[in-house]
Design an enzyme around this catalytic site. Structure first.
Site, PDB file in Angstrom:
ATOM      1  N   TYR A  60      35.223  32.030 -22.279  1.00 37.60           N
ATOM      2  CA  TYR A  60      35.025  31.667 -23.689  1.00 37.60           C
ATOM      3  C   TYR A  60      35.440  32.882 -24.522  1.00 37.60           C
ATOM      4  CZ  TYR A  60      32.484  29.498 -27.594  1.00 37.60           C
ATOM      5  OH  TYR A  60      32.139  28.938 -28.804  1.00 37.60           O
ATOM      6  N   ARG A 102      43.845  25.590 -35.771  1.00 41.12           N
ATOM      7  CA  ARG A 102      43.155  26.841 -36.167  1.00 41.12           C
ATOM      8  C   ARG A 102      42.297  27.257 -34.986  1.00 41.12           C
ATOM      9  NH1 ARG A 102      38.559  28.246 -35.332  1.00 41.12           N
ATOM     10  NH2 ARG A 102      37.179  27.251 -36.797  1.00 41.12           N
ATOM     11  N   LYS A 134      35.117  25.226 -23.909  1.00 39.24           N
ATOM     12  CA  LYS A 134      33.903  24.628 -24.490  1.00 39.24           C
ATOM     13  C   LYS A 134      33.260  23.695 -23.468  1.00 39.24           C
ATOM     14  CE  LYS A 134      34.143  26.075 -28.938  1.00 39.24           C
ATOM     15  NZ  LYS A 134      33.086  26.617 -29.789  1.00 39.24           N
ATOM     16  N   GLU A 184      37.172  20.170 -32.471  1.00 38.99           N
ATOM     17  CA  GLU A 184      37.158  21.626 -32.355  1.00 38.99           C
ATOM     18  C   GLU A 184      38.416  22.229 -32.957  1.00 38.99           C
ATOM     19  OE1 GLU A 184      34.444  23.154 -30.715  1.00 38.99           O
ATOM     20  OE2 GLU A 184      35.302  24.908 -31.710  1.00 38.99           O
ATOM     21  N   ASP A 185      38.224  23.213 -33.778  1.00 40.58           N
ATOM     22  CA  ASP A 185      39.314  24.057 -34.279  1.00 40.58           C
ATOM     23  C   ASP A 185      40.446  23.275 -34.939  1.00 40.58           C
ATOM     24  OD1 ASP A 185      37.666  26.004 -33.384  1.00 40.58           O
ATOM     25  OD2 ASP A 185      39.073  26.947 -32.018  1.00 40.58           O
ATOM     26  N   ASP A 222      32.313  20.796 -34.340  1.00 41.20           N
ATOM     27  CA  ASP A 222      31.609  21.982 -33.872  1.00 41.20           C
ATOM     28  C   ASP A 222      31.680  23.131 -34.880  1.00 41.20           C
ATOM     29  OD1 ASP A 222      30.324  23.606 -31.965  1.00 41.20           O
ATOM     30  OD2 ASP A 222      32.242  24.392 -31.283  1.00 41.20           O
ATOM     31  N   ASP A 223      32.842  23.322 -35.481  1.00 41.13           N
ATOM     32  CA  ASP A 223      33.019  24.469 -36.380  1.00 41.13           C
ATOM     33  C   ASP A 223      32.228  24.299 -37.666  1.00 41.13           C
ATOM     34  OD1 ASP A 223      35.087  25.961 -34.803  1.00 41.13           O
ATOM     35  OD2 ASP A 223      35.990  23.978 -34.970  1.00 41.13           O
ATOM     36  N   ASN A 254      35.851  35.151 -34.851  1.00 41.58           N
ATOM     37  CA  ASN A 254      36.268  35.302 -33.451  1.00 41.58           C
ATOM     38  C   ASN A 254      37.779  35.414 -33.377  1.00 41.58           C
ATOM     39  OD1 ASN A 254      33.645  34.925 -32.348  1.00 41.58           O
ATOM     40  ND2 ASN A 254      33.835  32.737 -32.763  1.00 41.58           N
ATOM     41  N   ASN A 309      26.912  32.274 -32.176  1.00 38.66           N
ATOM     42  CA  ASN A 309      28.061  31.452 -31.809  1.00 38.66           C
ATOM     43  C   ASN A 309      27.580  30.031 -31.533  1.00 38.66           C
ATOM     44  OD1 ASN A 309      30.157  30.210 -30.008  1.00 38.66           O
ATOM     45  ND2 ASN A 309      31.126  32.183 -30.416  1.00 38.66           N
TER      46      ASN A 309
HETATM   47  N1  LIG Z   1      30.669  32.323 -34.636  1.00 35.28           N
HETATM   48  C1  LIG Z   1      30.956  31.037 -34.562  1.00 35.28           C
HETATM   49  O1  LIG Z   1      30.247  30.239 -33.915  1.00 35.28           O
HETATM   50  C2  LIG Z   1      32.163  30.528 -35.250  1.00 35.28           C
HETATM   51  C3  LIG Z   1      33.075  31.373 -35.792  1.00 35.28           C
HETATM   52  N2  LIG Z   1      34.175  30.885 -36.424  1.00 35.28           N
HETATM   53  C4  LIG Z   1      35.144  31.842 -36.901  1.00 35.28           C
HETATM   54  O2  LIG Z   1      35.209  31.816 -38.291  1.00 35.28           O
HETATM   55  C5  LIG Z   1      36.498  32.193 -38.702  1.00 35.28           C
HETATM   56  C6  LIG Z   1      36.954  31.247 -39.787  1.00 35.28           C
HETATM   57  O3  LIG Z   1      37.046  29.932 -39.297  1.00 35.28           O
HETATM   58  P1  LIG Z   1      37.420  28.735 -40.287  1.00 35.28           P
HETATM   59  O4  LIG Z   1      36.453  28.683 -41.403  1.00 35.28           O
HETATM   60  O5  LIG Z   1      37.560  27.501 -39.528  1.00 35.28           O
HETATM   61  O6  LIG Z   1      38.844  29.235 -40.751  1.00 35.28           O
HETATM   62  P2  LIG Z   1      39.592  29.009 -42.112  1.00 35.28           P
HETATM   63  O7  LIG Z   1      40.960  29.511 -41.921  1.00 35.28           O
HETATM   64  O8  LIG Z   1      39.366  27.613 -42.554  1.00 35.28           O
HETATM   65  O9  LIG Z   1      38.804  29.943 -43.114  1.00 35.28           O
HETATM   66  C7  LIG Z   1      39.052  31.280 -43.326  1.00 35.28           C
HETATM   67  C8  LIG Z   1      38.520  31.612 -44.688  1.00 35.28           C
HETATM   68  O10 LIG Z   1      38.633  33.003 -44.894  1.00 35.28           O
HETATM   69  C9  LIG Z   1      39.187  33.232 -46.170  1.00 35.28           C
HETATM   70  N3  LIG Z   1      39.907  34.483 -46.186  1.00 35.28           N
HETATM   71  C10 LIG Z   1      41.107  34.774 -45.624  1.00 35.28           C
HETATM   72  N4  LIG Z   1      41.468  36.012 -45.963  1.00 35.28           N
HETATM   73  C11 LIG Z   1      40.506  36.505 -46.744  1.00 35.28           C
HETATM   74  C12 LIG Z   1      40.321  37.730 -47.420  1.00 35.28           C
HETATM   75  N5  LIG Z   1      41.212  38.696 -47.341  1.00 35.28           N
HETATM   76  N6  LIG Z   1      39.204  37.888 -48.143  1.00 35.28           N
HETATM   77  C13 LIG Z   1      38.295  36.922 -48.222  1.00 35.28           C
HETATM   78  N7  LIG Z   1      38.390  35.747 -47.606  1.00 35.28           N
HETATM   79  C14 LIG Z   1      39.495  35.540 -46.880  1.00 35.28           C
HETATM   80  C15 LIG Z   1      40.121  32.059 -46.413  1.00 35.28           C
HETATM   81  O11 LIG Z   1      40.360  31.904 -47.799  1.00 35.28           O
HETATM   82  C16 LIG Z   1      39.295  30.938 -45.830  1.00 35.28           C
HETATM   83  O12 LIG Z   1      38.387  30.491 -46.798  1.00 35.28           O
HETATM   84  C17 LIG Z   1      37.373  32.204 -37.441  1.00 35.28           C
HETATM   85  O13 LIG Z   1      37.559  33.525 -37.015  1.00 35.28           O
HETATM   86  C18 LIG Z   1      36.540  31.481 -36.427  1.00 35.28           C
HETATM   87  O14 LIG Z   1      36.748  31.962 -35.123  1.00 35.28           O
HETATM   88  C19 LIG Z   1      34.377  29.548 -36.593  1.00 35.28           C
HETATM   89  C20 LIG Z   1      33.500  28.651 -36.060  1.00 35.28           C
HETATM   90  C21 LIG Z   1      32.350  29.085 -35.306  1.00 35.28           C
HETATM   91  C1  LIG Z   2      33.225  29.635 -31.896  1.00 34.42           C
HETATM   92  C2  LIG Z   2      34.177  28.725 -32.495  1.00 34.42           C
HETATM   93  O1  LIG Z   2      34.027  27.527 -32.416  1.00 34.42           O
HETATM   94  C3  LIG Z   2      35.287  29.271 -33.229  1.00 34.42           C
HETATM   95  O2  LIG Z   2      35.387  30.475 -33.391  1.00 34.42           O
HETATM   96  O3  LIG Z   2      36.101  28.463 -33.680  1.00 34.42           O
HETATM   97 MG   LIG Z   3      35.728  26.470 -32.962  1.00 34.95          MG
END
Ligand SMILES: NC(=O)C1=CN([C@@H]2O[C@H](COP(=O)(O)OP(=O)(O)OC[C@H]3O[C@@H](n4cnc5c(N)ncnc54)[C@H](O)[C@@H]3O)[C@@H](O)[C@H]2O)C=CC1
Ligand SMILES: CC(=O)C(=O)O
Ligand SMILES: [Mg+2]
Length: 541
Positions: free
Chosen positions: A90, A144, A162, A233-234, A256-257, A399, A443
């Site tokens: 993962y 994504r 997953k 997912e993603d 999930d996200d 991540n 996570n």
């Molecule tokens: N810890 C967890 O369980 C999870 C973590 N994530 C992580 O969250 C991150 C984002 O995922 P999503 O929301 O789906 O992606 P996304 O691409 O939809 O969102 C990214 C966001 O960050 C903003 N952004 C980009 N550059 C920026 C900057 N310089 N300053 C401020 N904001 C900025 C964008 O405008 C957008 O709103 C990924 O790295 C993903 O791996 C996502 C789901 C679960």
């Molecule tokens: C953890 C997860 O689902 C993500 O980073 O997209």
């Molecule tokens: Mg995800």
């Protein structure tokens, strides 16, 4: 165990059972197993072999091969070494596997359904060798993958990873898992020009074409697998929200996200807030990043305030979003519909982009990173956070690990050890002021296995928001006394099965309460008996 007579992958049903029988016979046949062979020692040997690999991606490939040839050994290894294996199968290593998928691909581990299959998606779905058994499907369109962007068909390892956690973490039978990658093209030009790329060599389609493809896919999933639960997912943000809304009433389905991440952050925040001596209604939450994950989290965090008696409007007032253009407020042009609810109504100043400036303006007590911007939580930002609250809650959740908004060491150093920290990918331990501190892992892996298991066992027709919230409360309530004593905000990953079982019970009870279950038999059980039942249903290698 190490002797494999037939390849794991075969189109015939029941091949896994036959293979295991063949292995058992082989081990029993004189001469085929070395004289001192034992399964226990073989597992130790396998672990040694794994540890001898020099890079995480080699370890990933080694484990992928083990899973392919000896699924039982793979899961036994996972269950006995959760904290060591999870970062390989993962995040963070699964991200590297997606990036390198064109090079490391060996055998199909899931179904690829492409835009070219439009009109015959049902027949493709029936090609899954373990078709009758499929109960949980993780579906990605690769648009994504983690914070790595559009990886197209190379997103398959995320669906596979997953589902491995569903098996290891919630005891879903391996043959009941179905990883699916929807290949609708990619806008990633390096993939498109890579001769080894495994997907369609075309850019992503128009929304209209994609919607028609998704409509057929979901209709066929329902027809071919009437008992399946789907985890999206993603998907990139717009589609993450729109396809969740479009399909969540057609079959049991969650994103999930959006939802899993919302639930895991709510749970972590409930635990973290217990460590901060300020009333709930005085917390101010700043989300850096405003995509699918962040907006999903913001929506779920409304209940952090409303359960404490605040109105919806008051709750919304405590939450601020920042995207790539800065603070999200109503007067700003071009704000996507899905984040509009959290746009600040009364902000009339100039556009504000610098995070330090925003932190000085908002004075957050909680800072969440879902932006994919490594290092965005600078020493200055962390120091400013520490001025607002005795214990700043800092969760850099992006991540994989190299995209984290700050490191655990930075958060502790620049807050003088006061930060309460959890990250999306694992960080391990640090010593500060002579005290050993452990990073939490915020996570969604703590949520989806139990949520999916609960929904399956009560044969839920849908996955409601209240079931997702129940999973968060189940997780928040599952910290043991020693984890609390260490100020952990998430339980240790080694306890994932136990935690998934308690989450599943909460999810089943909520499904029964809102009437989306089909489980009269489970309704009559006491909670203790239901927990026993859930644990008994878990598959063990
Ligand atoms: N810890 C967890 O369980 C999870 C973590 N994530 C992580 O969250 C991150 C984002 O995922 P999503 O929301 O789906 O992606 P996304 O691409 O939809 O969102 C990214 C966001 O960050 C903003 N952004 C980009 N550059 C920026 C900057 N310089 N300053 C401020 N904001 C900025 C964008 O405008 C957008 O709103 C990924 O790295 C993903 O791996 C996502 C789901 C679960
Ligand atoms: C953890 C997860 O689902 C993500 O980073 O997209
Ligand atoms: Mg995800």
């Amino acid at each position: 165990m190490a002797i494999v007579l037939t390849p794991y992958w075969s189109p015939e049903e029941g091949i896994q059972k036959l293979k295991l029988e063949a292995q058992a016979k082989a081990l029993a046949a004189p001469g085929l197993a070395p004289p001192a062979f034992s399964l226990k020692v073989q597992l130790d040997r396998t672990l040694l072999q794994l540890r001898s690999k020099s890079s995480p991606i080699e370890k990933y490939s080694f484990l992928a091969q083990l899973k392919e040839t000896d699924v039982e050994a793979f899961y036994r290894l996972c269950l006995e070494n959760m904290s060591e294996i999870t970062p390989i199968i993962y995040t963070p290593t699964v991200g590297e596997a997606c990036l390198q998928y064109s090079k490391i691909y060996r055998n199909p581990e899931g179904l690829f359904i492409s835009l070219k299959d439009k009109g015959r998606i049902g027949s493709i779905l029936r090609n899954w060798p373990l078709a009758k058994d499929a109960r949980i499907s993780v579906v990605t369109d690769g648009s994504r993958i983690l914070g790595l962007g559009d990886l197209g068909a190379n997103g398959m390892p995320i669906a596979v990873g997953k589902l491995s956690l569903y098996v290891a973490g919630a005891g879903i039978r391996p043959s009941s898992t179905l990883p699916i990658t929807l290949d609708v093209g990619t806008n990633n030009s390096s993939n498109l020009s890579d001769p080894l790329y495994l997907g369609l060599r075309q850019r992503r389609p128009s929304q209209e074409e994609y919607d028609a493809f998704m409509d057929e896919f979901i209709a066929e999933m329902k027809r071919v697998y009437p008992k399946v639960l789907v985890q999206f997912e993603d998907f990139s943000s717009d589609n993450a929200f729109s396809y969740l809304t479009r399909f969540r009433n057609s079959l049991p389905l969650f994103n999930d996200d959006v939802q899993g991440t919302g639930a895991v952050v709510l749970a972590g925040l409930l635990s973290a807030a217990r460590l901060v001596p300020i009333p709930r209604n005085e917390h101010r939450i700043l989300l850096f990043g405003a995509g699918s994950a962040s907006v999903g989290v913001a929506k779920q965090l409304m209940s952090f305030f409303t359960v404490a008696g605040m109105s919806e409007e008051e709750a919304r007032h405590q939450i601020w979003l920042v995207d790539s253009k800065g603070l999200v407020y109503v007067g700003r042009e071009g704000i996507a519909e899905y984040k509009m609810y959290f746009a600040r109504k009364h902000y009339t100043g100039l556009p504000m982009k610098d995070l330090s400036e925003i932190v000085q303006y908002v004075k957050p007590t909680v800072l969440l990173g879902l932006s994919t911007i490594a290092g965005a939580f600078t020493p200055d930002v962390i120091r400013l956070m520490s001025q607002n609250t005795p214990r700043p809650i800092i969760f850099p959740l992006s991540n994989p690990v190299h995209l984290s908004e700050c490191t655990f060491a930075d958060a502790l150093t620049h807050s003088n050890g006061t930060a309460i920290f959890a990250s999306g990918s694992p960080f391990g331990r640090e010593v500060i002021g002579g005290v050993r501190r452990e990073a939490g892992q915020g996570n969604n892996m703590y949520i989806f296995p139990g949520l999916g298991l609960g929904a399956l066992l009560c044969r839920a027709k849908r996955v409601t928001d209240s079931m997702v919230e129940a999973s968060a409360l189940g997780l928040a309530g599952s910290l043991s006394w020693d984890e609390r004593a260490l100020e952990l905000v998430y339980p240790r990953i080694e306890r994932l099965r136990e935690i998934s079982a308690s989450i599943a019970v909460k999810v089943i009870r909520e499904a029964q309460k809102v009437g989306v279950d089909n489980s009269t038999d489970l309704k009559r059980m006491s909670d203790a008996r239901l927990l026993e039942f859930v644990k008994r249903k878990m598959w063990n290698p």
